[in-house]
Design a protein around this motif. Sequence first.
Motif, PDB file in Angstrom:
ATOM      1  N   GLY A 257       0.815  -1.209   0.000  1.00 33.56           N
ATOM      2  CA  GLY A 257       0.000   0.000   0.000  1.00 33.56           C
ATOM      3  C   GLY A 257       0.848   1.258   0.000  1.00 33.56           C
ATOM      4  O   GLY A 257       2.070   1.223  -0.083  1.00 33.56           O
ATOM      5  N   LEU A 258       0.182   2.351   0.067  1.00 33.29           N
ATOM      6  CA  LEU A 258       0.814   3.648  -0.077  1.00 33.29           C
ATOM      7  C   LEU A 258       1.770   3.926   1.093  1.00 33.29           C
ATOM      8  O   LEU A 258       1.381   3.873   2.243  1.00 33.29           O
ATOM      9  N   PRO A 259       3.029   4.206   0.795  1.00 26.66           N
ATOM     10  CA  PRO A 259       4.021   4.399   1.863  1.00 26.66           C
ATOM     11  C   PRO A 259       3.959   5.800   2.480  1.00 26.66           C
ATOM     12  O   PRO A 259       4.865   6.621   2.302  1.00 26.66           O
ATOM     13  N   ILE A 260       2.916   6.058   3.216  1.00 23.23           N
ATOM     14  CA  ILE A 260       2.813   7.338   3.915  1.00 23.23           C
ATOM     15  C   ILE A 260       2.404   7.039   5.358  1.00 23.23           C
ATOM     16  O   ILE A 260       1.821   5.991   5.630  1.00 23.23           O
ATOM     17  N   PHE A 261       2.729   7.939   6.254  1.00 23.44           N
ATOM     18  CA  PHE A 261       2.304   7.747   7.639  1.00 23.44           C
ATOM     19  C   PHE A 261       1.928   9.085   8.261  1.00 23.44           C
ATOM     20  O   PHE A 261       2.199  10.139   7.707  1.00 23.44           O
ATOM     21  N   ALA A 262       1.277   8.998   9.404  1.00 23.25           N
ATOM     22  CA  ALA A 262       0.828  10.202  10.114  1.00 23.25           C
ATOM     23  C   ALA A 262       1.953  10.698  11.003  1.00 23.25           C
ATOM     24  O   ALA A 262       2.505   9.956  11.796  1.00 23.25           O
ATOM     25  N   ASP A 263       2.290  11.957  10.835  1.00 25.56           N
ATOM     26  CA  ASP A 263       3.353  12.567  11.625  1.00 25.56           C
ATOM     27  C   ASP A 263       2.686  13.630  12.496  1.00 25.56           C
ATOM     28  O   ASP A 263       2.186  14.620  11.992  1.00 25.56           O
ATOM     29  N   LYS A 264       2.701  13.383  13.775  1.00 25.80           N
ATOM     30  CA  LYS A 264       1.875  14.215  14.658  1.00 25.80           C
ATOM     31  C   LYS A 264       2.579  15.493  15.071  1.00 25.80           C
ATOM     32  O   LYS A 264       3.748  15.484  15.474  1.00 25.80           O
ATOM     33  N   GLY A 265       1.859  16.563  14.988  1.00 23.48           N
ATOM     34  CA  GLY A 265       2.368  17.828  15.504  1.00 23.48           C
ATOM     35  C   GLY A 265       1.346  18.390  16.479  1.00 23.48           C
ATOM     36  O   GLY A 265       0.171  18.045  16.428  1.00 23.48           O
ATOM     37  N   GLN A 266       1.809  19.203  17.413  1.00 23.65           N
ATOM     38  CA  GLN A 266       0.894  19.866  18.342  1.00 23.65           C
ATOM     39  C   GLN A 266       1.380  21.282  18.491  1.00 23.65           C
ATOM     40  O   GLN A 266       2.581  21.526  18.528  1.00 23.65           O
ATOM     41  N   VAL A 267       0.461  22.192  18.620  1.00 23.74           N
ATOM     42  CA  VAL A 267       0.888  23.577  18.784  1.00 23.74           C
ATOM     43  C   VAL A 267       0.184  24.243  19.950  1.00 23.74           C
ATOM     44  O   VAL A 267      -0.897  23.844  20.365  1.00 23.74           O
ATOM     45  N   LEU A 268       0.844  25.272  20.444  1.00 29.48           N
ATOM     46  CA  LEU A 268       0.259  26.152  21.450  1.00 29.48           C
ATOM     47  C   LEU A 268       0.081  27.508  20.784  1.00 29.48           C
ATOM     48  O   LEU A 268       0.934  27.932  20.009  1.00 29.48           O
ATOM     49  N   LEU A 269      -0.997  28.181  21.111  1.00 32.56           N
ATOM     50  CA  LEU A 269      -1.233  29.499  20.528  1.00 32.56           C
ATOM     51  C   LEU A 269      -1.377  30.534  21.632  1.00 32.56           C
ATOM     52  O   LEU A 269      -2.171  30.339  22.549  1.00 32.56           O
TER      53      LEU A 269
END
Lengths: 402, 462, 116
Positions: A257-269
């Motif tokens: 299958g498609l070679p992609i993955f979820a790369d998690k980011g989090q931000v503060l505002l």
Amino acid sequence: MQNNHKEYDVVVVGGGISGLAVAYGLCKNNEKLRLAIIDSPTELNKASRTNVGLLWCQSKFLDVPDFARWGFLSCKHFPELLQELKEISKIEIPVNFTGGLIPTLGEAEFTQRGDYIQKLKTALGAYPGSMISRSELESKLPKIKFGEEVTGAAWCEEDGVVEPLLLFRAYRSALKKMGATILEDSMVYDVQAKDNNAYKVMTSRGEITCERLVLAAGLANRRFASFAFNDSDNATNLDMPHNLHDNLYDVSYNHGGLPIFADKGQVLLTERLPFVMPIPLLGCTQTFGGTVIIGFKHETRGHDATVVPEAVSQEGAWALRVWPELAQKRIIRSWPGLRVMPNDKVAIYSHLPNHPHVTVINTHSAVTLAAVHSRYLPEYIMGGDLHECAENMTLKRFGFAC
Amino acid sequence: MINHLDLLIVGAGPAGLSAAVAARSCGLDVGVVDEQGAMGGQIFRNLHLPFGRDVLDEHDKELGLQLFDAFHASGARFFSETTVWGADKNTVFCKHKGKSEKITATKILFTTGGMERPIPFKGWTLPGVMTAGAAEIILRSGGHISADKEPVVLAGNGPLLLSLAMHLIDEGIPIAAWLDTGRFSHKLGSIMHMGSALGDIPYLKRGMHMALRILKNKIPIIQGVNQIEALGENSLEKIRYQKNSKWHEVASHTLIRHENIIPRVQIASALGVELVWDSVQRYWYPKTDEYGRTNLNDVYMTGDGAFVNGGEASINKGYIAGIAIAQDMGVLSADEGALRCAESLAAMRKTCKARNYLRYVFAPNPDAYKVPDETIVCRCECVTAKEIRDAVREGFHTPDEVKRFTRAGMGPCQGRMCGNALAEIIAQEQGVSVEKVGMLRNRQPFAPVTLGEYCSLHAPKI
Amino acid sequence: MSDTVKIYVDEKMMEVPAGISVAAAILGHSHSHNHSNDQSRKAFHNNSMDASPRAPYCLMGVCFECMMEIDGEANVQSCLVTVQDGMQVKRQLNTEAFHYKNTEDDLPENRRTNND
């Protein structure tokens, strides 16, 4: 749209920044093109709505110089893209082409970053940036009192920052004015090949057929592209048992299958501050709204998109070392986002194996690359060649035949 | 830094204090936090001060003082000026005088109460425009609402307006006009439910007594008002209102606006507590059983913050929740729990049933949300109704989408003041029910907290 | 224990009952006959988007219109702070209306623009 069956020349699955960008380019090239974009209900994670809007080409992809060049090319074409969008949509998109800065903490980091940039200069031949000292940094951003540990920054004059939500809105508005159909809040249930040159897309709004299909649905591309991987003999390692120590996110790991993955980011505002950052700083960037977004982390946690205060406050702690005054500023919001990351971090622009009329687009830099997506990808989608910078960004590099 | 608690109660109003008394009576270690400087919530605000007591009628004053006494005798600990800004499993993050703390507890009960329904109207951001609760708080702080007993204007439809009117009469503050925005048909319809009110004669009597005083003091009541505007340069100078398609004007420097009370659901939303829509009162409330249990383990919600039934019901609801929590912790058997809350449960059911008709009497006039285009809906970010409608027409159909593309709800109040109107306007534009539109999704932090404090609590020591 | 405390609002002393909130103190105890001078109707802060004058609407912590500088800390909700003897309270009135773009002065000289 209430029709149960509709025919289009091109259907774009996914109404995020990537889908909108190529749809715009396609419609611009051919005003008679019948094009529809399908966008899912917004409760699902939407990477296009959670980013900072940096137009960032500097200091990366030493091992894939073409990808670095591709980024610089996009930054170069950005002004004219925004001008066009403004003319058609009448929406003013705030943008700064004032360059970009990556602050360094301590001498070691400064040296390390400098070495990397030196290598980039060699690999690319020309590079529009360099390391600057702390005092040079202070003269570029005189209204910010930097922390003691700040030793300087990597500076690149080609970078910038755009207001991503207004860019998004302008693309959509322009597309509507150009006659494209946007099917909002719609689910795609299945994609099937009709015969060699047509596709059937089963949606919550009924069945749609098209001659060419573009999969720009971010992480959801995994399931929409699966029809091409299931019936092909491209999947390898089917008989081999899995190993607990396999790194799912390693380039060499092939899970089919498609070679992609979820790369998690989090931000503060933070709350709104007076404008003090005419040139964006990576990692704590003042937005056009006056607020400061803090966040730069990359984590791999599957599709988990909860905000984890321990993780996001590491980013906060870093920001405090760079810009100590932020300590007194109030956080008013915090949110997570899932970047769409191809396994080797380079974009995927590819027809699917055995399906030359289907193009899959995946990248984590969709804002920066919007200009080249609009300008150069339509040709490939319609059967032509990929731009030379992007020639090697097809699925071939992962071992798929296409 | 306090030790791990059996029960942490967030909100020291009638429900929270009562829950503390109940839980302490079962032997639990209980802590109560409140962002306000003193306990009492809204109904018993400033009861510890002489003018806080003087404003209340005998019945409410007695109720409050008894509750305070019981709380002080119970041994529960109270932490004032402590704002909860985050929560995790069995943990709460809060700040007190600029420093942040983490509190862990086996059970957490949120009794954060209600707030007045915010309905945008032209000029509502002008100084001098305030809620009935705000006017009440000024009185309970020994202050004057207007300069030199200048007349004030009341506008709206709700119980606080009635009780405030009594207090104004007591203080000798003239009411220049009372603009009643209630729908007559609602009042008629409520008569069907009035029968149940006969289950609570004392309450009915008090209501009638209030009505009589209003008549006696010849307060000019204008019924059927459907549009209100507040005008002035830097603060309120006059009010315009529309009745029967005709506009009228009244000069005043104080406009007191009230459209009943709604539960504060931001924390429930941020924690993922399931929410339910009340179509009569047009608000979302957390799904709980009678004892305050939610769909989240170890998280409880009760009082007006779970459903608006008033202060007296909150005392009973809180008590029941305190007992249920002790039971859920295995400190009480089910039988003993049932025994201990029998009286409160019965009283609560009686009160809620008797006052159910008020749900109809004080139902908001849905026309109130037909906010004129130029009116600011999001006060923090100055987003007008027109910008919201334009966004909906562009294809942004949920409150979160409209928020992203207009900035409505992005300010420090995190949508507390504009969230309801936002959903109503989107529903109008799309021709769908407000329930279907849903509401703004809240996240942590629940309240603004400085970056320094946030990191000091969460960043692991390296 | 005194029944009143002295607080300073923009450096002017006010004697107010102990135990009440700063916002209630200003709204309830600083009236003037002269409406244009009426301190209870003077803005507590200017909105950060359009600089319009704002004062408390709810007085109980949800509207965020009571924000003031208290003892040196900015953007404090004054309705959640109890008056203390000697407290220094300042209205936050110096906000200008907010614009999306930097002014020309803020931008570096050799930047690219949309016209390049």
